[in-house]
Design a protein around this motif. Structure first.
Motif, PDB file in Angstrom:
ATOM      1  N   GLN A 107       0.846  -1.189   0.000  1.00  0.00           N
ATOM      2  CA  GLN A 107       0.000   0.000   0.000  1.00  0.00           C
ATOM      3  C   GLN A 107       0.887   1.247   0.000  1.00  0.00           C
ATOM      4  O   GLN A 107       1.823   1.369   0.783  1.00  0.00           O
ATOM      5  N   TRP A 108       0.548   2.204  -0.873  1.00  0.00           N
ATOM      6  CA  TRP A 108       1.402   3.350  -1.097  1.00  0.00           C
ATOM      7  C   TRP A 108       1.658   4.156   0.173  1.00  0.00           C
ATOM      8  O   TRP A 108       2.799   4.493   0.479  1.00  0.00           O
ATOM      9  N   HIS A 112       5.268   4.701   1.748  1.00  0.00           N
ATOM     10  CA  HIS A 112       5.856   6.040   1.777  1.00  0.00           C
ATOM     11  C   HIS A 112       6.344   6.384   3.188  1.00  0.00           C
ATOM     12  O   HIS A 112       7.440   6.933   3.350  1.00  0.00           O
ATOM     13  N   ARG A 113       5.561   6.052   4.218  1.00  0.00           N
ATOM     14  CA  ARG A 113       5.981   6.304   5.606  1.00  0.00           C
ATOM     15  C   ARG A 113       7.261   5.534   5.932  1.00  0.00           C
ATOM     16  O   ARG A 113       8.194   6.076   6.508  1.00  0.00           O
ATOM     17  N   LYS A 114       7.300   4.262   5.554  1.00  0.00           N
ATOM     18  CA  LYS A 114       8.476   3.443   5.861  1.00  0.00           C
ATOM     19  C   LYS A 114       9.713   3.957   5.123  1.00  0.00           C
ATOM     20  O   LYS A 114      10.794   4.074   5.702  1.00  0.00           O
ATOM     21  N   VAL A 115       9.542   4.278   3.850  1.00  0.00           N
ATOM     22  CA  VAL A 115      10.658   4.784   3.040  1.00  0.00           C
ATOM     23  C   VAL A 115      11.178   6.095   3.626  1.00  0.00           C
ATOM     24  O   VAL A 115      12.389   6.292   3.765  1.00  0.00           O
ATOM     25  N   TRP A 137      12.715  -3.435  -7.398  1.00  0.00           N
ATOM     26  CA  TRP A 137      11.326  -3.145  -7.801  1.00  0.00           C
ATOM     27  C   TRP A 137      11.301  -2.481  -9.170  1.00  0.00           C
ATOM     28  O   TRP A 137      10.460  -2.781 -10.009  1.00  0.00           O
ATOM     29  N   ASP A 138      12.210  -1.541  -9.405  1.00  0.00           N
ATOM     30  CA  ASP A 138      12.249  -0.827 -10.670  1.00  0.00           C
ATOM     31  C   ASP A 138      12.504  -1.791 -11.820  1.00  0.00           C
ATOM     32  O   ASP A 138      11.864  -1.706 -12.864  1.00  0.00           O
ATOM     33  N   LEU A 139      13.421  -2.728 -11.637  1.00  0.00           N
ATOM     34  CA  LEU A 139      13.728  -3.698 -12.689  1.00  0.00           C
ATOM     35  C   LEU A 139      12.559  -4.649 -12.929  1.00  0.00           C
ATOM     36  O   LEU A 139      12.303  -5.054 -14.062  1.00  0.00           O
ATOM     37  N   GLU A 140      11.853  -5.003 -11.861  1.00  0.00           N
ATOM     38  CA  GLU A 140      10.754  -5.964 -11.985  1.00  0.00           C
ATOM     39  C   GLU A 140       9.494  -5.341 -12.565  1.00  0.00           C
ATOM     40  O   GLU A 140       8.811  -5.964 -13.371  1.00  0.00           O
ATOM     41  N   ARG A 141       9.145  -4.136 -12.115  1.00  0.00           N
ATOM     42  CA  ARG A 141       7.850  -3.584 -12.521  1.00  0.00           C
ATOM     43  C   ARG A 141       7.837  -2.072 -12.692  1.00  0.00           C
ATOM     44  O   ARG A 141       6.783  -1.493 -12.927  1.00  0.00           O
ATOM     45  N   GLY A 142       8.963  -1.421 -12.538  1.00  0.00           N
ATOM     46  CA  GLY A 142       8.989   0.029 -12.642  1.00  0.00           C
ATOM     47  C   GLY A 142       8.576   0.667 -11.328  1.00  0.00           C
ATOM     48  O   GLY A 142       7.858   0.059 -10.539  1.00  0.00           O
ATOM     49  N   LEU A 143       9.032   1.872 -11.100  1.00  0.00           N
ATOM     50  CA  LEU A 143       8.728   2.574  -9.854  1.00  0.00           C
ATOM     51  C   LEU A 143       7.776   3.733 -10.103  1.00  0.00           C
ATOM     52  O   LEU A 143       7.946   4.486 -11.063  1.00  0.00           O
ATOM     53  N   PRO A 144       6.800   3.908  -9.205  1.00  0.00           N
ATOM     54  CA  PRO A 144       5.997   5.138  -9.258  1.00  0.00           C
ATOM     55  C   PRO A 144       6.904   6.338  -8.964  1.00  0.00           C
ATOM     56  O   PRO A 144       7.989   6.186  -8.392  1.00  0.00           O
ATOM     57  N   ASP A 145       6.447   7.526  -9.328  1.00  0.00           N
ATOM     58  CA  ASP A 145       7.276   8.727  -9.203  1.00  0.00           C
ATOM     59  C   ASP A 145       7.841   8.949  -7.799  1.00  0.00           C
ATOM     60  O   ASP A 145       9.024   9.240  -7.647  1.00  0.00           O
ATOM     61  N   LEU A 146       7.021   8.833  -6.752  1.00  0.00           N
ATOM     62  CA  LEU A 146       7.528   9.087  -5.396  1.00  0.00           C
ATOM     63  C   LEU A 146       8.566   8.052  -4.971  1.00  0.00           C
ATOM     64  O   LEU A 146       9.541   8.385  -4.301  1.00  0.00           O
ATOM     65  N   ASP A 147       8.379   6.805  -5.371  1.00  0.00           N
ATOM     66  CA  ASP A 147       9.379   5.784  -5.062  1.00  0.00           C
ATOM     67  C   ASP A 147      10.667   6.041  -5.841  1.00  0.00           C
ATOM     68  O   ASP A 147      11.764   5.851  -5.326  1.00  0.00           O
TER      69      ASP A 147
END
Length: 186
Positions: A107-108, A112-115, A137-147
């Motif tokens: 869950q985003w 986000h809190r943990k990151v 994660w980026d290699l597997e499925r791409g990252l959303p902008d905040l990640d």
């Protein structure tokens, strides 16, 4: 620019690749890290009056020459001040960056809190582990902008400390970190 720092936990333990609470004093010339400002040099102590009470503070100068922070001598680790990595510890951080694993919430909002907590901890081992996981994660499925922004911030924090400790450029540190063109910092 002058900064008085707020409390934040972090200090060093030996051997296990994490930072733990420890009592430590710093001396003039010590290379230190003060999250989220980065690597600085202790340039002595000074007495400052805060709320009517005189206290001793470490004066920490940052590389650009215009920034300075004051950290209470009585509780430097409460403010997050810690020794910079040693040259020997850099290799452990690089290994963690290559193969570190951490479970991040799907869950985003929770992720986000943990990151954010990991990035503000100032612990280079946790930051390297986070960067390793976000890269995966980026290699597997791409990252959303905040990640993706968090990933870039993690790389920037690590490159700053590694370059200062090893006396190399930030770009040379990124090469050591195997942060390729796809990881370009903005």
């Amino acid at each position: 620019e002058y900064r008085r720092v707020a409390p934040c936990p972090a200090s060093r333990s030996k051997g296990d690749g994490t930072l733990k609470d420890q009592a430590r004093t710093f001396k003039d010339g010590d290379q230190v890290v003060l999250p989220p400002y980065g690597v600085g040099i202790v340039s002595g102590t000074t007495v400052r009056t805060v709320a009517g009470s005189a206290q001793d503070y470490y004066r920490v100068e940052f590389p650009n020459g215009t920034s300075r922070a004051y950290v209470p001598v009585s509780s430097p680790h409460g403010a997050g001040l810690r020794p910079a990595l040693t040259k020997d510890e850099v290799q452990s951080v690089l290994e963690r960056l290559s193969n570190g694993r951490i479970t991040l919430p799907k869950q985003w909002a929770a992720r986000h809190r943990k990151v954010t907590d990991l990035l503000t901890s100032g612990d280079p081992y946790q930051i390297a582990t986070l960067a390793s996981e976000l890269r995966r994660w980026d290699l597997e499925r791409g990252l959303p902008d905040l990640d993706r922004q968090a990933y870039r911030r993690a790389l920037r924090l690590l490159a700053g400390e590694i370059s200062a400790v090893l006396g190399i450029s930030s770009q040379e540190a990124r090469v050591l970190m195997d942060a390729g063109e796809e990881d370009e910092l903005n």
